[in-house]
Design an enzyme around this catalytic site. Sequence first.
Site, PDB file in Angstrom:
ATOM      1  N   ARG A  84       0.953  -1.100  -0.155  1.00  0.00           N
ATOM      2  CA  ARG A  84      -0.029   0.083  -0.068  1.00  0.00           C
ATOM      3  C   ARG A  84       0.767   1.347  -0.016  1.00  0.00           C
ATOM      4  O   ARG A  84       1.809   1.453   0.916  1.00  0.00           O
ATOM      5  CB  ARG A  84      -0.929  -0.069   1.183  1.00  0.00           C
ATOM      6  CG  ARG A  84      -1.482   1.433   1.502  1.00  0.00           C
ATOM      7  CD  ARG A  84      -2.905   1.689   0.709  1.00  0.00           C
ATOM      8  NE  ARG A  84      -3.406   2.899   0.803  1.00  0.00           N
ATOM      9  CZ  ARG A  84      -4.158   3.225   1.834  1.00  0.00           C
ATOM     10  NH1 ARG A  84      -4.782   2.332   2.603  1.00  0.00           N
ATOM     11  NH2 ARG A  84      -4.754   4.354   2.026  1.00  0.00           N
ATOM     12  N   ARG A  95      -6.294   0.391  -3.598  1.00  0.00           N
ATOM     13  CA  ARG A  95      -5.301   0.154  -2.836  1.00  0.00           C
ATOM     14  C   ARG A  95      -5.308  -1.559  -2.487  1.00  0.00           C
ATOM     15  O   ARG A  95      -6.453  -2.158  -2.187  1.00  0.00           O
ATOM     16  CB  ARG A  95      -5.284   0.916  -1.583  1.00  0.00           C
ATOM     17  CG  ARG A  95      -6.540   0.999  -0.641  1.00  0.00           C
ATOM     18  CD  ARG A  95      -7.471   2.123  -1.197  1.00  0.00           C
ATOM     19  NE  ARG A  95      -8.587   2.292  -0.163  1.00  0.00           N
ATOM     20  CZ  ARG A  95      -9.270   3.174  -0.286  1.00  0.00           C
ATOM     21  NH1 ARG A  95      -9.939   3.715  -1.283  1.00  0.00           N
ATOM     22  NH2 ARG A  95     -10.455   3.211   0.647  1.00  0.00           N
ATOM     23  N   ASP A  98      -6.475  -1.447   3.095  1.00  0.00           N
ATOM     24  CA  ASP A  98      -6.789  -0.381   3.823  1.00  0.00           C
ATOM     25  C   ASP A  98      -7.270  -1.118   5.392  1.00  0.00           C
ATOM     26  O   ASP A  98      -8.300  -1.790   5.373  1.00  0.00           O
ATOM     27  CB  ASP A  98      -8.075   0.412   3.145  1.00  0.00           C
ATOM     28  CG  ASP A  98      -8.117   1.711   3.760  1.00  0.00           C
ATOM     29  OD1 ASP A  98      -7.288   2.404   4.223  1.00  0.00           O
ATOM     30  OD2 ASP A  98      -9.432   2.065   3.755  1.00  0.00           O
ATOM     31  N   ASP A 100      -8.874   0.641   8.789  1.00  0.00           N
ATOM     32  CA  ASP A 100      -9.305   1.550   9.633  1.00  0.00           C
ATOM     33  C   ASP A 100      -9.605   1.285  11.163  1.00  0.00           C
ATOM     34  O   ASP A 100     -10.354   0.079  11.269  1.00  0.00           O
ATOM     35  CB  ASP A 100     -10.578   2.327   8.995  1.00  0.00           C
ATOM     36  CG  ASP A 100     -10.076   2.963   7.694  1.00  0.00           C
ATOM     37  OD1 ASP A 100      -8.897   3.839   7.701  1.00  0.00           O
ATOM     38  OD2 ASP A 100     -10.866   3.116   6.848  1.00  0.00           O
ATOM     39  N   GLY A 184       9.013 -32.486  -4.645  1.00  0.00           N
ATOM     40  CA  GLY A 184      10.367 -31.932  -5.157  1.00  0.00           C
ATOM     41  C   GLY A 184      11.504 -32.785  -5.298  1.00  0.00           C
ATOM     42  O   GLY A 184      11.430 -34.035  -5.241  1.00  0.00           O
ATOM     43  N   GLY A 187      16.800 -33.997  -2.209  1.00  0.00           N
ATOM     44  CA  GLY A 187      17.823 -33.102  -1.472  1.00  0.00           C
ATOM     45  C   GLY A 187      17.020 -31.758  -1.249  1.00  0.00           C
ATOM     46  O   GLY A 187      17.544 -31.032  -0.753  1.00  0.00           O
ATOM     47  N   TYR A 220      22.163 -46.602  -7.545  1.00  0.00           N
ATOM     48  CA  TYR A 220      23.145 -45.367  -7.700  1.00  0.00           C
ATOM     49  C   TYR A 220      24.684 -46.038  -8.211  1.00  0.00           C
ATOM     50  O   TYR A 220      25.408 -45.259  -8.829  1.00  0.00           O
ATOM     51  CB  TYR A 220      23.424 -44.680  -6.579  1.00  0.00           C
ATOM     52  CG  TYR A 220      22.092 -43.837  -6.277  1.00  0.00           C
ATOM     53  CD1 TYR A 220      21.671 -42.946  -7.211  1.00  0.00           C
ATOM     54  CD2 TYR A 220      21.396 -44.097  -5.262  1.00  0.00           C
ATOM     55  CE1 TYR A 220      20.646 -41.946  -6.897  1.00  0.00           C
ATOM     56  CE2 TYR A 220      20.260 -43.265  -4.915  1.00  0.00           C
ATOM     57  CZ  TYR A 220      19.847 -42.416  -5.743  1.00  0.00           C
ATOM     58  OH  TYR A 220      18.657 -41.846  -5.523  1.00  0.00           O
TER      59      TYR A 220
END
Length: 380
Positions: A84, A95, A98, A100, A184, A187, A220
């Site tokens: 803002r 905006r 806001d 108030d 993901g 690692g 691996y």
Amino acid sequence: MKEKVTAYLSLGSNQGFRPHILQQAILSLNKLAGKVTQISGVYENASWGFDGDDFLNLCVAVETDLRPDLLLECLLSIEQQSGRQRYADENYRSRSLDIDIIYYGDAIIDADSLTVPHPKMHERRFVLKPLADIAPQFYHPLLKKDTRNLLQECKDKSVMQKKGRLFKNREGLFSQLHFLAIEGNIGVGKTTLTKEIAKDFNAKLVLERFADNPFLPKFYEDQARYAFPLEMSFLADRYQQFTDDTSQFDLFKTFMVSDYDIYKSLIFANVTLQKVEFDLYRKLFNFMYKEVKKPDIYVYLYQSTERLLENIKKRGRDYEQQIKADYLEKINRGYLDFIKGHPDQNSTIINLKELDFVANISDYEIVLGAIGKKILERIF
């Protein structure tokens, strides 16, 4: 001990993804201003006093020990955090946020920087309507009328449409989930994040049992030889575990959070298997995939290959130390292709290149904020 006062605040937004901006503001109020004790419905209405996009408005009650002037400073800071910008003139304009102060207890304040009760509240239906949700009998200390009477007498007849709901805290927001999947690359830290979310939000934890797979260390060392038995054993284990864990509802938990989605089996297999092997694998996978539970939200944690290799080295699993950068890059492309190819899935990609949610609580908050935004997209 400071005396606490109940302040009633009006919040509005007509820029950006409004529900998320307002929800973040409520969370900031809880952290900086006091305890949010009540929250109204969320109402949409046309801009008031100028030509602009529609607003979302709501009111909250905050139990605070801040003086009125300090509370105002806090609200201005929260507005600024949302992007803002305030201007020297007092013209109405769009905006992002806001806030108030409508009431500060029953105090009457007439200062250069703050007037309480808000001097125009009784003229604004977008204030009175949500305020009536949480404080229908609160008396205006000057006008001597409660919120319901002020609403009935208000000359502003703007049309207001009730929308979705927001929440006092992040626990309430995350309770709207049934099943959250955190995915993901190797690692990236998905298991760490999954455990943290389960702990913080009372979620049932579903973790992949990768360490028990006897083919993984061998894979691996010799990928060509062990790729097919590895992927088949992973698929069988994931299917059995995933089906068992996601079908058993825990009455004492709010939702489920997993550090994998079973579709990862196809992503990895597409990278590791020869075409003839993959075609056979995919037939079996497609049959199984129809039967498993799909997540409400699918989160993909993205990290650079360099950071992934650093993380892999740091955690010190012997059989992972031979992983090459190009293998990780292929896995990453496989995930991104999956997300792109499934636009109907409620997915979000969180870029962790500049974040460390383990070491920095502020970075963890950014990750939670991104997930919270996806939850709100399902509600609004």
